[in-house]
Design an enzyme around this catalytic site. Structure first.
Site, PDB file in Angstrom:
ATOM      1  N   LYS A  30      13.828  10.081 -10.524  1.00 44.40           N
ATOM      2  CA  LYS A  30      12.876   8.879 -10.272  1.00 44.40           C
ATOM      3  C   LYS A  30      12.466   8.964  -9.142  1.00 44.40           C
ATOM      4  O   LYS A  30      13.171   8.636  -8.477  1.00 44.40           O
ATOM      5  CB  LYS A  30      12.583   8.611 -11.606  1.00 44.40           C
ATOM      6  CG  LYS A  30      13.106   7.018 -11.389  1.00 44.40           C
ATOM      7  CD  LYS A  30      13.320   6.388 -12.556  1.00 44.40           C
ATOM      8  CE  LYS A  30      13.480   5.131 -12.177  1.00 44.40           C
ATOM      9  NZ  LYS A  30      13.531   4.243 -13.182  1.00 44.40           N
ATOM     10  N   ARG A 128       7.428  -3.265 -22.208  1.00 40.88           N
ATOM     11  CA  ARG A 128       6.677  -2.265 -20.969  1.00 40.88           C
ATOM     12  C   ARG A 128       6.396  -1.554 -21.888  1.00 40.88           C
ATOM     13  O   ARG A 128       5.227  -0.858 -22.412  1.00 40.88           O
ATOM     14  CB  ARG A 128       7.922  -2.025 -20.509  1.00 40.88           C
ATOM     15  CG  ARG A 128       6.602  -1.144 -18.482  1.00 40.88           C
ATOM     16  CD  ARG A 128       7.830  -1.462 -17.794  1.00 40.88           C
ATOM     17  NE  ARG A 128       9.541   0.389 -18.265  1.00 40.88           N
ATOM     18  CZ  ARG A 128      10.022   0.290 -17.113  1.00 40.88           C
ATOM     19  NH1 ARG A 128       9.955  -0.757 -15.709  1.00 40.88           N
ATOM     20  NH2 ARG A 128      11.583   0.430 -17.056  1.00 40.88           N
ATOM     21  N   TYR A 257       3.884  -8.545  17.796  1.00 42.62           N
ATOM     22  CA  TYR A 257       2.605  -9.318  17.245  1.00 42.62           C
ATOM     23  C   TYR A 257       2.084 -11.120  17.055  1.00 42.62           C
ATOM     24  O   TYR A 257       3.116 -11.196  16.239  1.00 42.62           O
ATOM     25  CB  TYR A 257       1.940  -8.591  16.665  1.00 42.62           C
ATOM     26  CG  TYR A 257       1.600  -6.896  16.401  1.00 42.62           C
ATOM     27  CD1 TYR A 257       0.057  -6.806  17.113  1.00 42.62           C
ATOM     28  CD2 TYR A 257       2.076  -5.732  15.880  1.00 42.62           C
ATOM     29  CE1 TYR A 257      -0.159  -5.531  17.060  1.00 42.62           C
ATOM     30  CE2 TYR A 257       1.279  -4.642  15.879  1.00 42.62           C
ATOM     31  CZ  TYR A 257       0.924  -4.594  16.385  1.00 42.62           C
ATOM     32  OH  TYR A 257      -0.182  -3.169  17.088  1.00 42.62           O
TER      33      TYR A 257
END
Length: 364
Positions: A30, A128, A257
């Site tokens: 998967k 689930r 950054y």
């Protein structure tokens, strides 16, 4: 570049298959085969002797069918009703967790004049997907005789097996087996019973039943540290890049950054073209490392979308084009996906499955 060692993968399949006390072996590939490439890994798994494949989505199952793979393909996650048509069309094995899905699949199979193979999911504690064991009688009466449904299997998934919580896992396994027994008494039969992912495949032969379905272990990483002494597996993926640019900076120079890092002395910074867009997480800026010239170098400043800057002040003669290893071996050192996961307080799945499609995969 991600280099995928298909020989190592197939060796892992054989190792785990030899440990299986079940008549069927599913290779769970998967989430794009945990980042390794679902089509190529699917073919390799079948060549290595996997009886079945397990994927997450209808799209992955369809891709495997389009690649000419004909072995049974299981969907391991519930699907949306509007995906039933494609699942039936491509002969995918569909999980059922509700009366509504059973009815939807039945109507679609009738429309296509095909049978659809289904596996009933039982919720034993993960909460689930799956029907509650207490709903077994009602579900059996409502769904078992729906037209065109082939009730080939019944399964569950444990919530605490990886953690070695065997008290909870045994309770869930017992709940599963009692539910199956009840179904049988009511005339609802399921030829294939399965409950075991990687941890169960490695540690609990008593729970192998008719099929095991290892996933992450196939790629060289047992789910937990304790299992390394139980099975010998080979990591399948090496992640490499090359130095794109090198800069020599003076003290007190901000880097990246937000001025996330400021040089404390004369320092050499190398730019490596891998970043968030490739699945290299920003959290690695705090503790991550890469290998260059066989030595470890740490990210410096914030990781950007396309690049990571690493401090190579301590490494001599770094130049553009030099190989950088992010996961794998270089010289006498190795950085594993598990070590990388530890740096971000995650697990191996977080690291491997996050690699995006823009990272080229090279298969050997």
């Amino acid at each position: 570049m991600a280099e995928v060692d298909l020989t190592a993968f197939q060796d892992n399949v054989q190792t785990l298959k030899n440990m299986a006390h079940s008549r069927l072996f599913m290779a769970v590939i998967k989430t794009n085969a945990y980042g390794h490439g679902v089509a190529e890994i699917g073919r390799a798994a079948v060549e290595a002797g996997a009886d079945r494949l397990g994927v997450s989505t209808v799209e992955e199952g369809t891709r495997l069918r389009e690649e000419g793979i004909r072995v049974p393909i299981h969907l391991l996650s519930s699907i949306m009703p509007n995906q039933a048509s494609e699942a039936v069309l491509h002969d995918l094995i569909v999980p059922v967790s509700s009366e509504n899905m059973a009815d939807t699949l039945s109507r679609e199979a009738v429309r296509q004049a095909k049978n659809v193979t289904v596996h009933l999911k039982i919720d034993t504690g993960l909460h689930r997907f799956g029907i509650n064991p207490g709903q077994a009688a009602v579900f059996c009466r409502a769904c078992y005789d729906l037209p065109r449904l082939n009730w080939e299997g019944v399964y569950t998934h444990f919530s605490n097996a990886d953690e070695g919580d065997w008290l909870t896992t045994k309770q869930q396994f017992s709940r599963f087996m009692k539910t199956i027994s009840y179904f049988s008494q009511k005339g609802c039969h399921f030829p294939i019973r399965h409950a075991g992912a990687s941890t169960i495949a490695i540690e609990r032969q008593d729970m192998h039943l008719d099929m095991v379905r290892p996933g992450i272990a196939l790629f060289g990483y047992p789910p937990e540290r304790r299992q390394r002494q139980m099975v010998s597996l080979r990591p399948v993926l090496t992640l490499r890049s090359r130095v794109l640019h090198v800069r020599d900076l003076s003290p007190d120079t901000p880097v990246g950054y937000g001025d996330a890092y400021v040089t404390s002395d004369y320092e050499t910074i190398a730019v490596v073209p891998i970043g968030l867009g490739d699945g290299y997480p920003r959290g690695l800026a705090r503790e991550g490392e890469m290998l260059i010239h066989g030595q470890r170098a740490s990210p410096t400043g914030a990781i950007s979308l396309d690049q990571t800057m690493i401090n190579v002040t301590h490494i001599s003669n770094v130049k553009p084009g030099d190989e950088v290893v992010i996961i794998g071996r270089q010289g006498n050192d190795v950085i594993s996906a598990r070590e990388t996961a530890n740096w971000i307080n995650g697990n191996v799945d977080d690291v491997l499955a996050s690699l995006t499609e823009r990272v080229p995969r090279i298969y050997k």
